[in-house]
Scaffold this motif. Structure first.
Motif, PDB file in Angstrom:
ATOM      1  N   LEU A  63       0.792  -1.228   0.000  1.00  0.00           N
ATOM      2  CA  LEU A  63       0.000   0.000   0.000  1.00  0.00           C
ATOM      3  C   LEU A  63       0.827   1.281   0.000  1.00  0.00           C
ATOM      4  CD1 LEU A  63      -3.095  -0.953   2.189  1.00  0.00           C
ATOM      5  CD2 LEU A  63      -2.849  -0.948  -0.300  1.00  0.00           C
ATOM      6  N   PRO A  64       1.985   1.335   0.670  1.00  0.00           N
ATOM      7  CA  PRO A  64       2.786   2.563   0.553  1.00  0.00           C
ATOM      8  C   PRO A  64       3.223   2.876  -0.881  1.00  0.00           C
ATOM      9  CG  PRO A  64       3.454   1.336   2.481  1.00  0.00           C
ATOM     10  CD  PRO A  64       2.518   0.446   1.714  1.00  0.00           C
ATOM     11  N   VAL A  65       3.404   1.851  -1.712  1.00  0.00           N
ATOM     12  CA  VAL A  65       3.733   2.082  -3.122  1.00  0.00           C
ATOM     13  C   VAL A  65       2.598   2.825  -3.817  1.00  0.00           C
ATOM     14  CG1 VAL A  65       4.319   0.964  -5.308  1.00  0.00           C
ATOM     15  CG2 VAL A  65       5.173   0.005  -3.156  1.00  0.00           C
ATOM     16  N   LEU A  66       1.366   2.604  -3.340  1.00  0.00           N
ATOM     17  CA  LEU A  66       0.179   3.230  -3.921  1.00  0.00           C
ATOM     18  C   LEU A  66      -0.194   4.540  -3.239  1.00  0.00           C
ATOM     19  CD1 LEU A  66      -1.990  -0.020  -4.217  1.00  0.00           C
ATOM     20  CD2 LEU A  66      -0.586   1.045  -6.000  1.00  0.00           C
ATOM     21  N   GLY A  67       0.622   4.979  -2.282  1.00  0.00           N
ATOM     22  CA  GLY A  67       0.372   6.251  -1.620  1.00  0.00           C
ATOM     23  C   GLY A  67      -0.406   6.169  -0.324  1.00  0.00           C
ATOM     24  N   PHE A  68      -0.567   4.965   0.245  1.00  0.00           N
ATOM     25  CA  PHE A  68      -1.299   4.794   1.503  1.00  0.00           C
ATOM     26  C   PHE A  68      -0.331   4.688   2.675  1.00  0.00           C
ATOM     27  CE2 PHE A  68      -4.231   3.383  -1.722  1.00  0.00           C
ATOM     28  CZ  PHE A  68      -5.474   3.776  -1.272  1.00  0.00           C
ATOM     29  N   VAL A  69      -0.794   5.151   3.831  1.00  0.00           N
ATOM     30  CA  VAL A  69       0.010   5.084   5.055  1.00  0.00           C
ATOM     31  C   VAL A  69      -0.813   4.396   6.140  1.00  0.00           C
ATOM     32  CG1 VAL A  69       1.347   7.140   4.496  1.00  0.00           C
ATOM     33  CG2 VAL A  69      -0.773   7.373   5.792  1.00  0.00           C
ATOM     34  N   HIS A  79      -5.145   7.084   2.464  1.00  0.00           N
ATOM     35  CA  HIS A  79      -4.343   7.624   1.377  1.00  0.00           C
ATOM     36  C   HIS A  79      -3.797   8.986   1.772  1.00  0.00           C
ATOM     37  CE1 HIS A  79      -3.227   9.090  -2.654  1.00  0.00           C
ATOM     38  NE2 HIS A  79      -2.943   7.817  -2.837  1.00  0.00           N
ATOM     39  N   GLN A  80      -2.619   9.302   1.270  1.00  0.00           N
ATOM     40  CA  GLN A  80      -1.980  10.562   1.649  1.00  0.00           C
ATOM     41  C   GLN A  80      -2.792  11.781   1.205  1.00  0.00           C
ATOM     42  OE1 GLN A  80       1.787   9.918  -0.215  1.00  0.00           O
ATOM     43  NE2 GLN A  80       1.054  10.373  -2.276  1.00  0.00           N
ATOM     44  N   SER A  81      -3.701  11.599   0.247  1.00  0.00           N
ATOM     45  CA  SER A  81      -4.563  12.696  -0.180  1.00  0.00           C
ATOM     46  C   SER A  81      -5.834  12.806   0.666  1.00  0.00           C
ATOM     47  CB  SER A  81      -4.948  12.521  -1.649  1.00  0.00           C
ATOM     48  OG  SER A  81      -5.721  11.349  -1.834  1.00  0.00           O
ATOM     49  N   GLY A  82      -6.062  11.852   1.568  1.00  0.00           N
ATOM     50  CA  GLY A  82      -7.242  11.869   2.442  1.00  0.00           C
ATOM     51  C   GLY A  82      -8.151  10.681   2.219  1.00  0.00           C
ATOM     52  N   LEU A  83      -8.654  10.518   1.015  1.00  0.00           N
ATOM     53  CA  LEU A  83      -9.518   9.400   0.657  1.00  0.00           C
ATOM     54  C   LEU A  83      -8.989   8.757  -0.621  1.00  0.00           C
ATOM     55  CD1 LEU A  83     -13.122  10.881   1.166  1.00  0.00           C
ATOM     56  CD2 LEU A  83     -11.893   9.315   2.698  1.00  0.00           C
ATOM     57  N   PRO A  84      -9.253   7.466  -0.783  1.00  0.00           N
ATOM     58  CA  PRO A  84     -10.021   6.578   0.092  1.00  0.00           C
ATOM     59  C   PRO A  84      -9.168   5.997   1.218  1.00  0.00           C
ATOM     60  CG  PRO A  84      -9.334   5.362  -1.837  1.00  0.00           C
ATOM     61  CD  PRO A  84      -8.858   6.775  -2.040  1.00  0.00           C
ATOM     62  N   TRP A  85      -9.842   5.366   2.179  1.00  0.00           N
ATOM     63  CA  TRP A  85      -9.199   4.535   3.170  1.00  0.00           C
ATOM     64  C   TRP A  85      -9.247   3.081   2.689  1.00  0.00           C
ATOM     65  CZ3 TRP A  85     -10.643   5.913   8.923  1.00  0.00           C
ATOM     66  CH2 TRP A  85     -10.463   7.290   9.145  1.00  0.00           C
ATOM     67  N   ILE A  86      -8.422   2.253   3.304  1.00  0.00           N
ATOM     68  CA  ILE A  86      -8.479   0.809   3.086  1.00  0.00           C
ATOM     69  C   ILE A  86      -8.510   0.123   4.440  1.00  0.00           C
ATOM     70  CG2 ILE A  86      -7.193  -1.227   2.310  1.00  0.00           C
ATOM     71  CD1 ILE A  86      -6.244   0.394  -0.068  1.00  0.00           C
ATOM     72  N   ALA A  87      -9.487  -0.752   4.631  1.00  0.00           N
ATOM     73  CA  ALA A  87      -9.591  -1.554   5.844  1.00  0.00           C
ATOM     74  C   ALA A  87      -9.419  -3.019   5.476  1.00  0.00           C
ATOM     75  CB  ALA A  87     -10.943  -1.337   6.527  1.00  0.00           C
ATOM     76  N   VAL A  88      -8.621  -3.731   6.249  1.00  0.00           N
ATOM     77  CA  VAL A  88      -8.455  -5.177   6.098  1.00  0.00           C
ATOM     78  C   VAL A  88      -8.998  -5.788   7.373  1.00  0.00           C
ATOM     79  CG1 VAL A  88      -6.847  -7.066   5.669  1.00  0.00           C
ATOM     80  CG2 VAL A  88      -6.366  -4.781   4.738  1.00  0.00           C
ATOM     81  N   ARG A  89     -10.100  -6.537   7.278  1.00  0.00           N
ATOM     82  CA  ARG A  89     -10.773  -6.986   8.479  1.00  0.00           C
ATOM     83  C   ARG A  89     -11.530  -8.292   8.244  1.00  0.00           C
ATOM     84  NH1 ARG A  89     -15.835  -3.761  10.382  1.00  0.00           N
ATOM     85  NH2 ARG A  89     -16.300  -5.857  11.074  1.00  0.00           N
ATOM     86  N   ARG A  90     -11.893  -8.920   9.353  1.00  0.00           N
ATOM     87  CA  ARG A  90     -12.746 -10.103   9.277  1.00  0.00           C
ATOM     88  C   ARG A  90     -14.156  -9.681   8.847  1.00  0.00           C
ATOM     89  NH1 ARG A  90      -9.548 -10.701  13.810  1.00  0.00           N
ATOM     90  NH2 ARG A  90      -8.325 -12.640  13.890  1.00  0.00           N
ATOM     91  N   PRO A 131     -14.278  14.200  -9.782  1.00  0.00           N
ATOM     92  CA  PRO A 131     -14.161  14.867  -8.489  1.00  0.00           C
ATOM     93  C   PRO A 131     -13.540  13.995  -7.395  1.00  0.00           C
ATOM     94  CG  PRO A 131     -16.321  15.254  -9.449  1.00  0.00           C
ATOM     95  CD  PRO A 131     -15.656  14.239 -10.307  1.00  0.00           C
ATOM     96  N   GLY A 132     -13.624  12.673  -7.544  1.00  0.00           N
ATOM     97  CA  GLY A 132     -13.048  11.805  -6.539  1.00  0.00           C
ATOM     98  C   GLY A 132     -11.554  11.647  -6.636  1.00  0.00           C
ATOM     99  N   GLY A 133     -10.903  12.299  -7.612  1.00  0.00           N
ATOM    100  CA  GLY A 133      -9.470  12.196  -7.767  1.00  0.00           C
ATOM    101  C   GLY A 133      -9.067  10.989  -8.582  1.00  0.00           C
ATOM    102  N   ASP A 134      -7.759  10.726  -8.619  1.00  0.00           N
ATOM    103  CA  ASP A 134      -7.231   9.686  -9.491  1.00  0.00           C
ATOM    104  C   ASP A 134      -6.534   8.565  -8.736  1.00  0.00           C
ATOM    105  OD1 ASP A 134      -4.950  10.967  -8.642  1.00  0.00           O
ATOM    106  OD2 ASP A 134      -4.129  11.320 -10.645  1.00  0.00           O
ATOM    107  N   VAL A 135      -6.855   8.361  -7.466  1.00  0.00           N
ATOM    108  CA  VAL A 135      -6.248   7.273  -6.695  1.00  0.00           C
ATOM    109  C   VAL A 135      -6.695   5.917  -7.241  1.00  0.00           C
ATOM    110  CG1 VAL A 135      -6.062   6.214  -4.406  1.00  0.00           C
ATOM    111  CG2 VAL A 135      -6.096   8.716  -4.639  1.00  0.00           C
ATOM    112  N   VAL A 136      -7.956   5.823  -7.626  1.00  0.00           N
ATOM    113  CA  VAL A 136      -8.530   4.584  -8.153  1.00  0.00           C
ATOM    114  C   VAL A 136      -8.748   4.737  -9.650  1.00  0.00           C
ATOM    115  CG1 VAL A 136     -10.487   2.991  -8.040  1.00  0.00           C
ATOM    116  CG2 VAL A 136      -9.629   4.086  -5.948  1.00  0.00           C
ATOM    117  N   SER A 137      -8.334   3.725 -10.405  1.00  0.00           N
ATOM    118  CA  SER A 137      -8.630   3.694 -11.835  1.00  0.00           C
ATOM    119  C   SER A 137     -10.023   3.136 -12.062  1.00  0.00           C
ATOM    120  CB  SER A 137      -7.601   2.835 -12.575  1.00  0.00           C
ATOM    121  OG  SER A 137      -8.048   2.537 -13.887  1.00  0.00           O
ATOM    122  N   HIS A 138     -10.257   1.911 -11.554  1.00  0.00           N
ATOM    123  CA  HIS A 138     -11.559   1.293 -11.773  1.00  0.00           C
ATOM    124  C   HIS A 138     -11.772   0.136 -10.813  1.00  0.00           C
ATOM    125  CE1 HIS A 138      -8.694  -0.833 -14.448  1.00  0.00           C
ATOM    126  NE2 HIS A 138      -9.448  -1.912 -14.272  1.00  0.00           N
TER     127      HIS A 138
END
Length: 268
Positions: A23-29, A42-53, A132-139
């Protein structure tokens, strides 16, 4: 367009090294890690990523047809993503390279995490206009066994979030596309599974769309039910798996779980 993504796992601690490397390669902390799972922002604010049961206590099951493609700035980042994933226990689903069947400038790579979630990094060598959602996600792809049914469902459901059908993004491989009018990023693609087997929804992994306010969340839920979707949760204050807010859940006709959330309970 997206508030956050949940990636399911029966043992989030076991996949922490994978996500901590990729995830840091993709800009997440990292934001937190506890008994419930992992959260990255994400360093830009959104989106978040949760890994959970899975929230219902049932075992995680990967889907067939669902994956998240993250947009990155260049081919070198695609290569670093792929290398980091394999070094941290992920599996190869497609090495870095041009995929001209999608577009002449489409350069991407596919991996799975150790528990089967499918992720992609892609760059467009000629660039793309982001919404408007930015370019963090392609699809995001969502497995479908009936594309015409899926198109009708998503056209109605996503209109409640201000999204429209994008004819310019359609091709023989990706028959229906939805996003912000006039923008190429990000895009939602209902589609047949790539392996030509039946599409199957994931259990424990899902996207969460960003809604403008509580009224939009309520329209999303109401329209999803009217269109024949399954009820995954009436509008309410949300559990702590992403940005705090007010949200609701719907299953599409193939069972894919979809959620919408506005960022603060006070909106609406």
């Amino acid at each position: 367009m997206f508030s956050h993504f949940v990636f399911g796992s029966d043992d989030p601690a076991a996949v922490e090294p994978f996500y901590a490397a990729v995830l840091p390669v993709l800009g997440f902390v990292p934001r937190r890690a506890d008994a419930e799972g992992l959260v990255f922002t994400h360093q830009s604010g959104l989106p978040w990523i949760a890994v959970r049961r899975p929230a219902d206590g049932q075992p995680f099951a990967r889907g067939n047809g669902y994956h998240v493609a993250f947009h990155v700035p260049d081919a070198e980042t695609v290569q670093r993503f792929h290398g980091a994933a394999l070094a941290a226990g992920g599996s190869d689903e497609g090495a870095p390279g041009l995929r001209k069947a999608y577009a002449p400038d489409y350069y991407g790579a596919y991996v799975r995490d150790p528990h089967g979630n499918k992720l992609q990094a892609v760059t467009y060598l000629d660039g793309r206009k982001a919404g408007p959602g930015g370019d963090v996600v392609s699809h995001v792809t969502l497995g479908s066994n009936d594309l015409q049914r899926s198109c009708a469902f998503y056209q109605g459901l996503l209109s409640t979030l201000g999204l429209v059908r994008l004819p310019e993004e359609e091709s023989d491989e990706l028959d229906y596309a939805f996003g912000h009018a006039g923008c190429a990023l990000p895009v939602i693609f209902p589609q047949l599974a790539f392996d030509e087997r039946a599409a199957r929804p994931p259990h424990g992994s899902h996207p969460v769309f960003l809604a403008a306010d509580r009224a939009a969340v309520e329209r999303f839920h109401r329209e999803g039910l009217r269109l024949g979707g399954g009820d995954l949760g009436a509008p309410a204050i949300c559990p702590d798996d992403g940005p705090p807010g007010y949200g609701a859940g719907i299953a599409d006709p193939d069972g894919n779980p979809l959620y919408a959330r506005c960022p603060t309970p006070a909106n609406g």
